[in-house]
Scaffold this motif. Structure first.
Motif, mmCIF file in Angstrom:
data_model
loop_
_atom_site.group_PDB
_atom_site.id
_atom_site.type_symbol
_atom_site.label_atom_id
_atom_site.label_comp_id
_atom_site.label_asym_id
_atom_site.label_seq_id
_atom_site.Cartn_x
_atom_site.Cartn_y
_atom_site.Cartn_z
ATOM 1 N N MET A 133 -0.727 1.332 14.240
ATOM 2 C CA MET A 133 0.147 0.997 13.125
ATOM 3 C C MET A 133 -0.258 -0.356 12.551
ATOM 4 O O MET A 133 -0.573 -1.288 13.284
ATOM 5 C CB MET A 133 1.599 0.941 13.584
ATOM 6 N N LYS A 134 -0.291 -0.444 11.235
ATOM 7 C CA LYS A 134 -0.664 -1.685 10.565
ATOM 8 C C LYS A 134 0.376 -2.051 9.517
ATOM 9 O O LYS A 134 0.977 -1.170 8.894
ATOM 10 C CB LYS A 134 -2.024 -1.538 9.871
ATOM 11 N N LYS A 135 0.529 -3.360 9.317
ATOM 12 C CA LYS A 135 1.259 -3.812 8.154
ATOM 13 C C LYS A 135 0.306 -3.736 6.964
ATOM 14 O O LYS A 135 -0.866 -4.112 7.070
ATOM 15 C CB LYS A 135 1.760 -5.244 8.352
ATOM 16 N N ILE A 136 0.805 -3.252 5.838
ATOM 17 C CA ILE A 136 -0.016 -3.105 4.637
ATOM 18 C C ILE A 136 0.694 -3.789 3.473
ATOM 19 O O ILE A 136 1.847 -3.483 3.162
ATOM 20 C CB ILE A 136 -0.276 -1.628 4.311
ATOM 21 N N GLY A 137 -0.009 -4.722 2.853
ATOM 22 C CA GLY A 137 0.536 -5.421 1.700
ATOM 23 C C GLY A 137 -0.494 -5.511 0.599
ATOM 24 O O GLY A 137 -1.572 -4.924 0.680
ATOM 25 N N PHE A 138 -0.164 -6.255 -0.449
ATOM 26 C CA PHE A 138 -1.129 -6.472 -1.525
ATOM 27 C C PHE A 138 -1.454 -7.942 -1.630
ATOM 28 O O PHE A 138 -0.675 -8.812 -1.236
ATOM 29 C CB PHE A 138 -0.621 -5.914 -2.864
ATOM 30 N N LEU A 139 -2.636 -8.225 -2.182
ATOM 31 C CA LEU A 139 -3.076 -9.587 -2.468
ATOM 32 C C LEU A 139 -3.482 -9.641 -3.929
ATOM 33 O O LEU A 139 -4.394 -8.933 -4.351
ATOM 34 C CB LEU A 139 -4.261 -9.975 -1.574
ATOM 35 N N SER A 140 -2.802 -10.490 -4.707
ATOM 36 C CA SER A 140 -3.087 -10.628 -6.129
ATOM 37 C C SER A 140 -3.705 -11.995 -6.408
ATOM 38 O O SER A 140 -3.186 -13.015 -5.958
ATOM 39 C CB SER A 140 -1.808 -10.475 -6.954
ATOM 40 N N PHE A 141 -4.807 -12.001 -7.160
ATOM 41 C CA PHE A 141 -5.413 -13.256 -7.590
ATOM 42 C C PHE A 141 -4.702 -13.824 -8.815
ATOM 43 O O PHE A 141 -4.944 -14.961 -9.203
ATOM 44 C CB PHE A 141 -6.893 -13.050 -7.890
ATOM 45 N N GLY A 142 -3.860 -13.038 -9.453
ATOM 46 C CA GLY A 142 -3.043 -13.558 -10.542
ATOM 47 C C GLY A 142 -3.816 -13.987 -11.766
ATOM 48 O O GLY A 142 -3.478 -14.975 -12.421
ATOM 49 N N HIS A 143 -4.857 -13.226 -12.140
ATOM 50 C CA HIS A 143 -5.616 -13.560 -13.350
ATOM 51 C C HIS A 143 -4.770 -13.330 -14.600
ATOM 52 O O HIS A 143 -3.951 -12.411 -14.662
ATOM 53 C CB HIS A 143 -6.862 -12.675 -13.453
ATOM 54 N N ASP A 160 2.667 -1.221 -13.457
ATOM 55 C CA ASP A 160 2.757 0.214 -13.204
ATOM 56 C C ASP A 160 1.487 0.752 -12.555
ATOM 57 O O ASP A 160 1.559 1.543 -11.595
ATOM 58 C CB ASP A 160 3.038 0.970 -14.506
ATOM 59 N N TYR A 161 0.326 0.320 -13.060
ATOM 60 C CA TYR A 161 -0.909 0.840 -12.467
ATOM 61 C C TYR A 161 -1.084 0.317 -11.039
ATOM 62 O O TYR A 161 -1.513 1.062 -10.152
ATOM 63 C CB TYR A 161 -2.133 0.477 -13.302
ATOM 64 N N ASN A 162 -0.725 -0.925 -10.795
ATOM 65 C CA ASN A 162 -0.877 -1.450 -9.444
ATOM 66 C C ASN A 162 0.122 -0.840 -8.470
ATOM 67 O O ASN A 162 -0.184 -0.689 -7.282
ATOM 68 C CB ASN A 162 -0.783 -2.973 -9.464
ATOM 69 N N VAL A 163 1.281 -0.465 -8.930
ATOM 70 C CA VAL A 163 2.210 0.295 -8.092
ATOM 71 C C VAL A 163 1.556 1.622 -7.701
ATOM 72 O O VAL A 163 1.628 2.052 -6.532
ATOM 73 C CB VAL A 163 3.537 0.531 -8.835
ATOM 74 N N HIS A 164 0.889 2.253 -8.645
ATOM 75 C CA HIS A 164 0.178 3.504 -8.361
ATOM 76 C C HIS A 164 -0.926 3.281 -7.322
ATOM 77 O O HIS A 164 -1.091 4.087 -6.391
ATOM 78 C CB HIS A 164 -0.422 4.057 -9.654
ATOM 79 N N VAL A 165 -1.688 2.182 -7.454
ATOM 80 C CA VAL A 165 -2.767 1.874 -6.501
ATOM 81 C C VAL A 165 -2.209 1.732 -5.090
ATOM 82 O O VAL A 165 -2.735 2.322 -4.129
ATOM 83 C CB VAL A 165 -3.509 0.595 -6.920
ATOM 84 N N ILE A 166 -1.141 0.959 -4.947
ATOM 85 C CA ILE A 166 -0.552 0.731 -3.626
ATOM 86 C C ILE A 166 0.042 2.023 -3.065
ATOM 87 O O ILE A 166 -0.165 2.375 -1.900
ATOM 88 C CB ILE A 166 0.521 -0.370 -3.716
ATOM 89 N N ASP A 167 0.767 2.746 -3.908
ATOM 90 C CA ASP A 167 1.401 3.981 -3.460
ATOM 91 C C ASP A 167 0.367 5.017 -3.029
ATOM 92 O O ASP A 167 0.585 5.759 -2.056
ATOM 93 C CB ASP A 167 2.289 4.544 -4.576
ATOM 94 N N ILE A 171 -2.495 4.516 -1.591
ATOM 95 C CA ILE A 171 -2.972 4.186 -0.244
ATOM 96 C C ILE A 171 -1.899 4.502 0.792
ATOM 97 O O ILE A 171 -2.175 5.104 1.847
ATOM 98 C CB ILE A 171 -3.390 2.709 -0.151
ATOM 99 N N LEU A 172 -0.661 4.118 0.517
ATOM 100 C CA LEU A 172 0.420 4.363 1.466
ATOM 101 C C LEU A 172 0.666 5.853 1.676
ATOM 102 O O LEU A 172 1.001 6.292 2.784
ATOM 103 C CB LEU A 172 1.707 3.693 0.978
ATOM 104 N N ASP A 221 4.429 7.961 8.002
ATOM 105 C CA ASP A 221 5.011 8.129 6.672
ATOM 106 C C ASP A 221 6.539 8.140 6.718
ATOM 107 O O ASP A 221 7.196 7.666 5.805
ATOM 108 C CB ASP A 221 4.504 9.432 6.048
ATOM 109 N N ALA A 222 7.116 8.655 7.813
ATOM 110 C CA ALA A 222 8.577 8.658 7.919
ATOM 111 C C ALA A 222 9.106 7.229 7.992
ATOM 112 O O ALA A 222 10.146 6.902 7.410
ATOM 113 C CB ALA A 222 9.001 9.441 9.141
ATOM 114 N N VAL A 223 8.359 6.354 8.692
ATOM 115 C CA VAL A 223 8.764 4.957 8.789
ATOM 116 C C VAL A 223 8.687 4.296 7.429
ATOM 117 O O VAL A 223 9.555 3.529 7.028
ATOM 118 C CB VAL A 223 7.870 4.226 9.818
#
Length: 348
Positions: free
Chosen positions: A1-11, A318-325, A327-328, A340-342
């Motif tokens: 099990m891994k924690k999964i997050g995002f990293l944004s450079f904020g360009h 919206d597109y980045n929500v799609h990218v993260i979703d 992968i999850l 996935d249940a967790v």
């Protein structure tokens, strides 16, 4: 099990195709993306900090705002350049942001990266001591910051204070218990990873590393993580450290994904950064089934407990929500990274 997050450079840039045309856009969208990522069941919202650039810079107003708008997700940086920081004032800012988020801050620090201007830290009022490099100065600032986070009194109170003081020496306020254990060091070499372990910091390893053996990026990074954990054990720390790696990962599930990311060559790159020969990790972009196969072979991801997905923030929330979703939903459960249940329970 891994924690999964995002990293944004904020360009941000006022150019065609950019959804972040101004600093205001990128700050407000960073908050919105963190809120949306929490709703998806992601574990972390992390932000890269650069000075003198059209990117995210001062981290603590953003971290505090995200903390006020969310309830569960970890909030962090990857990384803050300590050459630019006053450790004393930074303790106040970090303590305040951590209290606002109720203890969810995960601060990634580092000695810094290539800059937009020559010796930019001098403009912020910081100069290396005699015989000290700017990297040494950054590590010295970090050590002072870590020491202050312990919350021990060190300053003699005024004999005629404006307000009544508690007895004894005074510490910097506000103090947030537990924050000292949630500090990370962004390391590009094996040696600095070992140094971070000795200092009792968690390890952040990014999408580039000093090319120390000529092996593939993920192999060198996995070796760095193992060296870090060995040094941690040797130092005698009692808690279990955390280790994160960052990756550019895109599941190609529709035509838009393929148009943006379907033409990459999928190989490591070699370059020079701050006079250091570096190996830059590949971008993973493939149909979900093939992506799962590729990621299963990444030794460093296997070693880490936390994975940060670098997101193309200028493509909009919206597109980045799609990218993260993507992968999850399509990748993480198949690799055993997430149940996935967790995830669905967390999102609920």
């Amino acid at each position: 099990m891994k924690k999964i997050g995002f990293l944004s450079f904020g360009h941000w840039s006022d150019t065609r195709g950019s959804a972040t045309r101004s600093a205001s856009d990128v700050l407000l969208q960073s908050i919105d993306l963190a809120v949306a990522a929490e709703e998806l069941g992601a574990d972390g919202a992390y932000f890269r900090i650069h000075h003198f650039a059209r990117q995210l810079a001062s981290p603590f107003p953003l971290l505090a705002a995200v903390g006020a708008r969310t309830n569960r997700i970890e909030i962090g940086t990857g990384v803050i350049d300590m050459r630019y920081e006053n450790p004393f004032y930074m303790v106040e800012d970090a303590g305040s942001a951590d209290l606002i988020s109720r203890g969810r801050l995960q601060l990634g620090l580092s000695r810094g990266s290539p800059e937009q201007v020559m010796e930019g830290w001098r403009h912020f009022g910081y100069v290396p001591a005699e015989g000290e490099s700017d990297a040494d100065m950054g590590r010295r600032h970090a050590e002072t910051f870590l020491d202050l986070l312990k919350g021990e009194g060190f300053a003699h109170p005024n004999l005629r204070p404006m307000f009544a003081n508690p007895p004894g020496l005074l510490r910097i306020e506000p103090h947030s218990d537990g924050l000292r254990e949630r500090i990370w060091w962004g390391s590009a070499s094996d040696a600095t990873a070992v140094w971070a372990a000795k200092q009792g910091m968690n390890l952040q390893s990014s999408t580039l590393k000093a090319d120390e053996t000529g092996e593939p990026f993920h192999v060198q990074q996995a070796r760095q993580i193992r060296a870090y954990r060995a040094a941690w054990a040797e130092a005698g720390h009692t808690r279990t450290p955390r280790v994160s790696v960052s990756r550019s990962i895109f599941a190609l599930t529709n035509d838009t994904d393929r148009a943006y990311f379907g033409l990459g060559d999928g190989s490591d790159k070699i370059g020079v950064i701050d006079d250091m020969r570096a190996v830059f990790g590949r971008t993973y972009a493939a149909e979900p089934d093939r992506l799962i196969e590729l990621l299963r072979a990444d030794e460093a991801i296997a070693e880490a407990d936390t994975l940060l997905l670098t997101v193309p923030n200028q493509l909009g929330v919206d597109y980045n929500v799609h990218v993260i979703d993507s992968i999850l939903t399509h990748v993480a459960p198949a690799l055993g990274w997430r149940d996935d249940a967790v995830r669905l329970a967390a999102a609920a």
